[in-house]
Design a protein around this motif. Sequence first.
Motif, PDB file in Angstrom:
ATOM      1  N   THR A  35      16.189   7.563   4.325  1.00 45.17           N
ATOM      2  CA  THR A  35      15.046   6.655   3.713  1.00 45.17           C
ATOM      3  C   THR A  35      14.321   5.888   4.873  1.00 45.17           C
ATOM      4  O   THR A  35      15.170   5.180   5.385  1.00 45.17           O
ATOM      5  CB  THR A  35      15.512   5.913   2.456  1.00 45.17           C
ATOM      6  OG1 THR A  35      16.115   6.674   1.570  1.00 45.17           O
ATOM      7  CG2 THR A  35      14.169   5.173   2.041  1.00 45.17           C
ATOM      8  N   HIS A  43      11.467   9.035   1.422  1.00 45.05           N
ATOM      9  CA  HIS A  43      12.594   8.932   0.622  1.00 45.05           C
ATOM     10  C   HIS A  43      12.870  10.299   0.447  1.00 45.05           C
ATOM     11  O   HIS A  43      12.273  11.146  -0.212  1.00 45.05           O
ATOM     12  CB  HIS A  43      12.629   7.935  -0.357  1.00 45.05           C
ATOM     13  CG  HIS A  43      13.933   8.248  -1.301  1.00 45.05           C
ATOM     14  ND1 HIS A  43      15.078   7.639  -0.868  1.00 45.05           N
ATOM     15  CD2 HIS A  43      14.289   8.630  -2.421  1.00 45.05           C
ATOM     16  CE1 HIS A  43      16.052   7.783  -1.431  1.00 45.05           C
ATOM     17  NE2 HIS A  43      15.614   8.295  -2.738  1.00 45.05           N
ATOM     18  N   ALA A  73      13.433  -0.381   3.676  1.00 42.03           N
ATOM     19  CA  ALA A  73      14.332   0.756   3.766  1.00 42.03           C
ATOM     20  C   ALA A  73      15.886   0.252   4.498  1.00 42.03           C
ATOM     21  O   ALA A  73      15.416  -0.270   5.375  1.00 42.03           O
ATOM     22  CB  ALA A  73      13.831   2.008   4.320  1.00 42.03           C
ATOM     23  N   THR A  89      18.339   3.938   1.007  1.00 43.28           N
ATOM     24  CA  THR A  89      17.479   3.187  -0.307  1.00 43.28           C
ATOM     25  C   THR A  89      16.425   2.534   0.152  1.00 43.28           C
ATOM     26  O   THR A  89      16.446   2.320   1.256  1.00 43.28           O
ATOM     27  CB  THR A  89      18.435   2.399  -1.321  1.00 43.28           C
ATOM     28  OG1 THR A  89      18.546   1.225  -0.619  1.00 43.28           O
ATOM     29  CG2 THR A  89      19.658   3.138  -1.948  1.00 43.28           C
ATOM     30  N   PHE A 140      13.313   3.456  -4.847  1.00 42.21           N
ATOM     31  CA  PHE A 140      13.767   4.877  -4.419  1.00 42.21           C
ATOM     32  C   PHE A 140      15.445   4.740  -4.233  1.00 42.21           C
ATOM     33  O   PHE A 140      15.958   4.128  -3.246  1.00 42.21           O
ATOM     34  CB  PHE A 140      13.435   5.295  -2.962  1.00 42.21           C
ATOM     35  CG  PHE A 140      11.745   5.216  -3.333  1.00 42.21           C
ATOM     36  CD1 PHE A 140      11.098   6.484  -3.377  1.00 42.21           C
ATOM     37  CD2 PHE A 140      11.091   4.170  -2.815  1.00 42.21           C
ATOM     38  CE1 PHE A 140       9.647   6.523  -3.416  1.00 42.21           C
ATOM     39  CE2 PHE A 140       9.730   4.093  -3.082  1.00 42.21           C
ATOM     40  CZ  PHE A 140       8.933   5.428  -3.221  1.00 42.21           C
TER      41      PHE A 140
END
Length: 617
Positions: A197, A208, A303, A307, A331
Amino acid sequence: MLALPLIWADYNRPLTYVQYWYSDFYKDKPFKNFSFSPGWSPQGVIADVSRWMTKYNIPAHKYIQSGFQPDGTISHHIGRATDAAMVAYGFEWLTDCNVGYQYFKNTPFKVAAPQYQFQLDHLLNVYPKLIYKQHMDFLVAGRSYLDDLKGFATKRYPRAVNEMLKARSKNTQLSGVEELQTVIKAIKANTHEYSGTDAYWVNEYLVHRRGENEPAFYASLKLKSERTVGAEDFSKVRKSWHLGYGILQLKVRGDEYASRVLKNYDWHAVPGLTEEWRTDALPAEGGAQASLPGLNKISGVLADGKTGMGIYHHLPKEKYSSSTAFKTYHFIEDKIIALGSGISRLRPGQGKEITTFLDQSAFNRELTWCVNSKEQTVNPGESVNITENIESVCWLHQGEKGYIILPKKRLQLVIKTGKEINITDRAIADKQPNFIIALNHGVTPGSGLDDSYAYYLIPNIGKEEMKARVANLQKEITTVENTASAHAVYSAADKTWQYAFFKPGTISAGKTEVTSDDVALIMLRDNGDSWTLSASNPMPDGKKQRLTFRVSTPLAAGTYTYRTKGVYPLEGETVTVSPDKGGAKVVVELPDIRDEKQYNYQSDLYAATPIVVTIPK
């Protein structure tokens, strides 16, 4: 530049007579008054052209400036704001120099290795992350968003790599050549995978994706603000107007948004967008960047490698768009969560419904939806225009993707397929229409229909799995929306907390409360024996010095250093954690103008870099 030998006489007389091309004209002080190229003065046509060939890798130092960004993106046309032009014209800027490099290889005038290494680093560490199943991401392709981006990934990109390697001298030492060649082979064979990510924070863009050790998918998000714009559009029939307005795509097969699909698009209904669903033509006047940057200051991505999240205040500057909203994107492994609140009408527009678009893609598999436990299906080739009220969780499925919608009180689910879709440019359409899934908020959101939304995108799932997955996610995921203040998401299965603050405030999710003194993005992930704490400033101005927030979860006190993200990470500042009422107070020192030398005079651009530290338990 390469034509200069053909005008040798002109070069050797008028050009060498120009006084300000010599450093002693400034008493050897570059940048005083004017300097064509600091440190350079004419030495002869061959030597000078060789030197000028090294002036491709120009970094940007602030927003609204062309150049190579520290996050790996490339900006080219910046008349209005910073753009992401990773195909036209950024790719040419990065690689066209190979034509000139080859003339000097294996000569006393050869181009030095760092020039090749700069290009190689971008070709290896940036582009492969944006190529999925042989398709380059159209969201950052610049004016090439509608081109054959599979051809770019499988032909043009490999050809540029080969040209660079052929243009180097025999003794040019480069790092990463074998790795790059392996990537090229994998892309051509359609076996290239990447799991990670990554936040491209300057251009407010996030990727992602998974695939190395798990089922493959690719999700990306493109935002814009007063600092950035979406894709340019040079076509007679405008299409890319809304690109950058919180656009969210999810790919599994890889061709869901291929050129053929986009040519059949209703460009008023781009996935992730919240806007009035107009039916008139997008504005044709105003030039390639007529869509303009936004009026919003808040827009950013964060990020930690595993994640990510994004925050976006939708506030268009141009007068065609009609709505405003507070939007966040989350995400977490194979769950992409989109939240929206405070949706309202900003301008009269056509007086049609404000709508959030979940997806628009090729209608080549059956589309199933389930409302009030009743499943219905529409098949490819059928044309429908369906509107259903939803007052409880519902789901949809198409191909390898699932969609889960959680209304607060009441929304309207809208499904259009086939001939019911208002194709923007029928001259280029191929009579293979798409499908659209959307949520209607009404002409006046909040009056009868929710002025908010929450939906999940799920990759690699079959229709028969949807019912059970919905039940599991309702137990696993917690989402909280405080209208125009903050959003939060907690995933119990992943032990991950994400918080987005549109203004200072407090919000709680998963029994963990966070109070922020600033507009901020904050993530906390429990790794078992440690915490990963991440934060960023989604309203960068180059002057803000720190972020301060409090977490109700105790964290080990200490001062933790971080490195910036990007192609060439730099030593950053510190994150200080101290005890606070049973929890922890966190102070994040940001890159700012006081540190401009430390950040190569790019502190304005590093101000929004993702800041990630590991805190032991």
